[in-house]
Structures are given as structure tokens and as C-alpha cells.
Motif scaffolding. Structure first.
Motif, mmCIF file in Angstrom:
data_model
loop_
_atom_site.group_PDB
_atom_site.id
_atom_site.type_symbol
_atom_site.label_atom_id
_atom_site.label_comp_id
_atom_site.label_asym_id
_atom_site.label_seq_id
_atom_site.Cartn_x
_atom_site.Cartn_y
_atom_site.Cartn_z
ATOM 1 N N THR A 45 0.968 -1.089 0.151
ATOM 2 C CA THR A 45 0.044 -0.031 0.158
ATOM 3 C C THR A 45 0.867 1.347 -0.019
ATOM 4 O OG1 THR A 45 -0.037 0.159 2.243
ATOM 5 C CG2 THR A 45 -1.486 -1.239 1.259
ATOM 6 N N GLU A 46 0.291 2.321 -0.474
ATOM 7 C CA GLU A 46 1.058 3.673 -0.394
ATOM 8 C C GLU A 46 1.650 3.988 0.916
ATOM 9 O OE1 GLU A 46 0.869 8.375 -1.690
ATOM 10 O OE2 GLU A 46 -0.933 6.832 -1.854
ATOM 11 N N THR A 47 0.771 3.515 1.953
ATOM 12 C CA THR A 47 1.504 3.848 3.461
ATOM 13 C C THR A 47 2.628 3.020 3.902
ATOM 14 O OG1 THR A 47 -0.885 4.193 4.167
ATOM 15 C CG2 THR A 47 0.643 3.752 5.893
ATOM 16 N N GLU A 48 2.734 1.802 3.424
ATOM 17 C CA GLU A 48 3.613 0.843 3.624
ATOM 18 C C GLU A 48 4.995 1.351 2.770
ATOM 19 O OE1 GLU A 48 1.519 -3.561 4.404
ATOM 20 O OE2 GLU A 48 1.651 -2.709 2.279
ATOM 21 N N LYS A 51 6.477 4.260 4.612
ATOM 22 C CA LYS A 51 7.123 3.700 6.102
ATOM 23 C C LYS A 51 8.602 3.279 5.530
ATOM 24 C CE LYS A 51 5.818 2.931 10.181
ATOM 25 N NZ LYS A 51 5.782 4.032 10.919
ATOM 26 N N GLY A 130 -1.120 8.511 11.982
ATOM 27 C CA GLY A 130 -0.698 7.525 10.864
ATOM 28 C C GLY A 130 0.946 7.904 10.331
ATOM 29 N N SER A 131 0.968 7.901 9.171
ATOM 30 C CA SER A 131 2.482 8.194 8.619
ATOM 31 C C SER A 131 2.939 9.484 8.782
ATOM 32 C CB SER A 131 2.725 7.582 7.203
ATOM 33 O OG SER A 131 1.763 8.178 6.336
#
Length: 148
Positions: A45-48, A51, A130-131
């Protein structure tokens, strides 16, 4: 365009422009993302992806500090240059005011006091932020607020 594709496109452009440092930094970043894709066995995912880039920036910052302490400003400068390249791919982080407001909001909602409840507050702050939230900054703010 995903973050991975954006980094890949920029890496190819840096290669064509013969920007050696940028090419190496982006190639390393792509390698880390690909490793995680292989490990997970599916797309990230974009979040991963964010990160992973954040972790690379964190590692570079720690290295720069150690190089400065070891009286190696040349190596520290190289790490700082890589940080500047990588930060282009990160979203704008929450500023101190927004972090203070989020911490106040979480403490009020959870109605917790005392340093012993710091972990529960931090968990909720990081979940909501979140990020986009700097964990170290948030931890310092929570510790300050909870110890009063």
C-alpha cells in the motif's frame, strides 16, 4: 502513479542526467521496496511504501549523527544529501502545533493521567496520526503532558 513508480521514473531520469548520488539513493530505495514486496508476496500500500522511505530517512539521520560524532563531516554530508533526496517522496509531516492538538485531544478523550498510561495514549496518537506524525516528537509531547 504509485510512489514506487515515481521513484523508478526519477531514478531513470537521474541515470540519464548522470546524477550518480541520486541514482544510487533511489536504486537503494527501490531495492528496499522490492524486498518488502517479495517478503509480503503482494503489492504494498502507499502507506507501507512511505513507511519504508521514512525508515531509510531515519537510518540516514542516525548515521549522519554518528559520523559527526566520529569527526567525519564528509560522510555526514553524504548522508544528509541522501536525506534531502528521500524527503521529496514523503508527505508533509504534522507540525508541532497539530501534534500538540492531537495529543491534547487523545488525552481528553481517553481521560487518562499519569506517566503509566503513556503507552495507551501514544498508541492512539500514532493510530490517528498515521504516517504523517513524527513519533519522537509525539513521544516527547505525550511524556511532557502526562508527567504534569
Amino acid at each position: 502513479m504509485t510512489l514506487f513508480e515515481e521513484i523508478q521514473t526519477d531514478m531513470y531520469a537521474a541515470m540519464k542526467a548522470r546524477q550518480k548520488e541520486k541514482t544510487i539513493t533511489l536504486r537503494t530505495t527501490l531495492s528496499k521496496i522490492k524486498d518488502k514486496i517479495i517478503e509480503k508476496r503482494e503489492d504494498l500500500t502507499e502507506t507501507e511504501e512511505i513507511k519504508i522511505v521514512q525508515n531509510l530517512v531515519k537510518q540516514r539521520r542516525e548515521s549522519a549523527v554518528m559520523y559527526n560524532q566520529g569527526n567525519r563531516p564528509d560522510l555526514a554530508r553524504a548522508e544528509e544529501d541522501e536525506i534531502l533526496i528521500l524527503e521529496q517522496y514523503l508527505p508533509v509531516m504534522m507540525n508541532a502545533e497539530d501534534t500538540f492538538a492531537l495529543v491534547d485531544e487523545v488525552i481528553a478523550e481517553l481521560d487518562l493521567e499519569g506517566i503509566s498510561n503513556m503507552g495507551r495514549v501514544m498508541q492512539e496518537v500514532m493510530k490517528r496520526g498515521g504516517s504523517l506524525i513524527d513519533g519522537k516528537r509525539a513521544q516527547l509531547i505525550v511524556r511532557e503532558k502526562m508527567s504534569k
